[in-house]
Design a protein around this motif. Sequence first.
Motif, PDB file in Angstrom:
ATOM      1  N   ARG A  93      -7.101  22.225  76.793  1.00  0.00           N
ATOM      2  CA  ARG A  93      -6.126  21.136  76.854  1.00  0.00           C
ATOM      3  C   ARG A  93      -4.785  21.506  76.214  1.00  0.00           C
ATOM      4  N   CYS A  94      -4.690  22.702  75.635  1.00  0.00           N
ATOM      5  CA  CYS A  94      -3.421  23.159  75.069  1.00  0.00           C
ATOM      6  C   CYS A  94      -2.369  23.224  76.180  1.00  0.00           C
ATOM      7  N   GLY A  95      -1.227  22.667  75.911  1.00  0.00           N
ATOM      8  CA  GLY A  95      -0.150  22.638  76.893  1.00  0.00           C
ATOM      9  C   GLY A  95      -0.146  21.389  77.740  1.00  0.00           C
ATOM     10  N   LYS A  96      -1.184  20.564  77.619  1.00  0.00           N
ATOM     11  CA  LYS A  96      -1.252  19.330  78.402  1.00  0.00           C
ATOM     12  C   LYS A  96      -0.942  18.105  77.559  1.00  0.00           C
ATOM     13  N   LYS A  97      -0.814  18.316  76.270  1.00  0.00           N
ATOM     14  CA  LYS A  97      -0.444  17.234  75.357  1.00  0.00           C
ATOM     15  C   LYS A  97       0.735  17.745  74.532  1.00  0.00           C
ATOM     16  N   ASP A  98       1.308  16.898  73.735  1.00  0.00           N
ATOM     17  CA  ASP A  98       2.511  17.268  72.987  1.00  0.00           C
ATOM     18  C   ASP A  98       2.274  18.275  71.868  1.00  0.00           C
ATOM     19  N   ALA A  99       1.102  18.298  71.289  1.00  0.00           N
ATOM     20  CA  ALA A  99       0.849  19.099  70.089  1.00  0.00           C
ATOM     21  C   ALA A  99       0.171  20.428  70.430  1.00  0.00           C
ATOM     22  N   ASP A 100       0.869  21.325  71.125  1.00  0.00           N
ATOM     23  CA  ASP A 100       0.285  22.607  71.534  1.00  0.00           C
ATOM     24  C   ASP A 100      -0.283  23.391  70.359  1.00  0.00           C
ATOM     25  N   VAL A 101       0.518  23.574  69.331  1.00  0.00           N
ATOM     26  CA  VAL A 101       0.082  24.366  68.185  1.00  0.00           C
ATOM     27  C   VAL A 101      -1.085  23.673  67.484  1.00  0.00           C
ATOM     28  N   GLN A 102      -1.025  22.379  67.397  1.00  0.00           N
ATOM     29  CA  GLN A 102      -2.115  21.643  66.755  1.00  0.00           C
ATOM     30  C   GLN A 102      -3.421  21.822  67.527  1.00  0.00           C
ATOM     31  N   GLU A 103      -3.355  21.855  68.838  1.00  0.00           N
ATOM     32  CA  GLU A 103      -4.558  22.081  69.650  1.00  0.00           C
ATOM     33  C   GLU A 103      -5.151  23.455  69.347  1.00  0.00           C
ATOM     34  N   LEU A 104      -4.307  24.459  69.228  1.00  0.00           N
ATOM     35  CA  LEU A 104      -4.789  25.805  68.917  1.00  0.00           C
ATOM     36  C   LEU A 104      -5.337  25.891  67.499  1.00  0.00           C
ATOM     37  N   GLU A 105      -4.732  25.169  66.572  1.00  0.00           N
ATOM     38  CA  GLU A 105      -5.238  25.140  65.198  1.00  0.00           C
ATOM     39  C   GLU A 105      -6.616  24.478  65.146  1.00  0.00           C
ATOM     40  N   LYS A 106      -6.804  23.441  65.929  1.00  0.00           N
ATOM     41  CA  LYS A 106      -8.113  22.786  65.992  1.00  0.00           C
ATOM     42  C   LYS A 106      -9.147  23.751  66.565  1.00  0.00           C
ATOM     43  N   ALA A 107      -8.783  24.467  67.621  1.00  0.00           N
ATOM     44  CA  ALA A 107      -9.700  25.443  68.218  1.00  0.00           C
ATOM     45  C   ALA A 107     -10.069  26.506  67.191  1.00  0.00           C
ATOM     46  N   ARG A 108      -9.092  26.979  66.454  1.00  0.00           N
ATOM     47  CA  ARG A 108      -9.336  28.001  65.426  1.00  0.00           C
ATOM     48  C   ARG A 108     -10.267  27.460  64.344  1.00  0.00           C
ATOM     49  N   TRP A 109     -10.070  26.201  63.931  1.00  0.00           N
ATOM     50  CA  TRP A 109     -10.897  25.600  62.892  1.00  0.00           C
ATOM     51  C   TRP A 109     -12.368  25.598  63.316  1.00  0.00           C
ATOM     52  N   TYR A 110     -12.631  25.175  64.555  1.00  0.00           N
ATOM     53  CA  TYR A 110     -14.010  25.148  65.042  1.00  0.00           C
ATOM     54  C   TYR A 110     -14.576  26.556  65.219  1.00  0.00           C
ATOM     55  N   LEU A 111     -13.759  27.501  65.641  1.00  0.00           N
ATOM     56  CA  LEU A 111     -14.216  28.873  65.789  1.00  0.00           C
ATOM     57  C   LEU A 111     -14.563  29.468  64.425  1.00  0.00           C
ATOM     58  N   GLU A 112     -13.717  29.237  63.439  1.00  0.00           N
ATOM     59  CA  GLU A 112     -13.994  29.740  62.092  1.00  0.00           C
ATOM     60  C   GLU A 112     -15.258  29.112  61.523  1.00  0.00           C
ATOM     61  N   ARG A 113     -15.479  27.850  61.801  1.00  0.00           N
ATOM     62  CA  ARG A 113     -16.695  27.170  61.348  1.00  0.00           C
ATOM     63  C   ARG A 113     -17.931  27.783  62.004  1.00  0.00           C
ATOM     64  N   GLU A 114     -17.840  28.077  63.295  1.00  0.00           N
ATOM     65  CA  GLU A 114     -18.956  28.705  63.999  1.00  0.00           C
ATOM     66  C   GLU A 114     -19.238  30.097  63.446  1.00  0.00           C
ATOM     67  N   ILE A 115     -18.204  30.852  63.179  1.00  0.00           N
ATOM     68  CA  ILE A 115     -18.376  32.188  62.605  1.00  0.00           C
ATOM     69  C   ILE A 115     -19.053  32.093  61.232  1.00  0.00           C
ATOM     70  N   ALA A 116     -18.595  31.183  60.391  1.00  0.00           N
ATOM     71  CA  ALA A 116     -19.189  30.997  59.065  1.00  0.00           C
ATOM     72  C   ALA A 116     -20.655  30.605  59.170  1.00  0.00           C
ATOM     73  N   ASN A 117     -20.969  29.713  60.090  1.00  0.00           N
ATOM     74  CA  ASN A 117     -22.364  29.288  60.282  1.00  0.00           C
ATOM     75  C   ASN A 117     -23.247  30.467  60.698  1.00  0.00           C
ATOM     76  N   ARG A 118     -22.739  31.294  61.575  1.00  0.00           N
ATOM     77  CA  ARG A 118     -23.533  32.426  62.059  1.00  0.00           C
ATOM     78  C   ARG A 118     -23.695  33.502  60.982  1.00  0.00           C
ATOM     79  N   ARG A 119     -22.709  33.631  60.121  1.00  0.00           N
ATOM     80  CA  ARG A 119     -22.826  34.607  59.022  1.00  0.00           C
ATOM     81  C   ARG A 119     -23.856  34.170  57.994  1.00  0.00           C
ATOM     82  N   GLN A 120     -24.083  32.877  57.885  1.00  0.00           N
ATOM     83  CA  GLN A 120     -25.056  32.370  56.922  1.00  0.00           C
ATOM     84  C   GLN A 120     -26.487  32.553  57.390  1.00  0.00           C
ATOM     85  N   LYS A 121     -26.701  32.793  58.651  1.00  0.00           N
ATOM     86  CA  LYS A 121     -28.068  32.933  59.200  1.00  0.00           C
ATOM     87  C   LYS A 121     -28.688  34.247  58.839  1.00  0.00           C
TER      88      LYS A 121
END
Length: 74
Positions: A46-74
Amino acid sequence: MSAEKNKEAVNHPKHYQSKTGLEAIDVIEAFDLNFNLGNVIKYILRCGKKDADVQELEKARWYLEREIANRRQK
């Protein structure tokens, strides 16, 4: 807002669709992604389809970092 337009905005919002009508949820379900990875895809698509392009990418990064952290804990 008419009932039909409201239903469309809830069930098939434009910022979650490609030009051909493919929706983020279709991609997420087709690849059987978990919550975090599904959100990464959702925000990237949805990046580029709403006004907050950078915010959309920051949200994606936040979830990706969370997934990486979860997988490292396993």
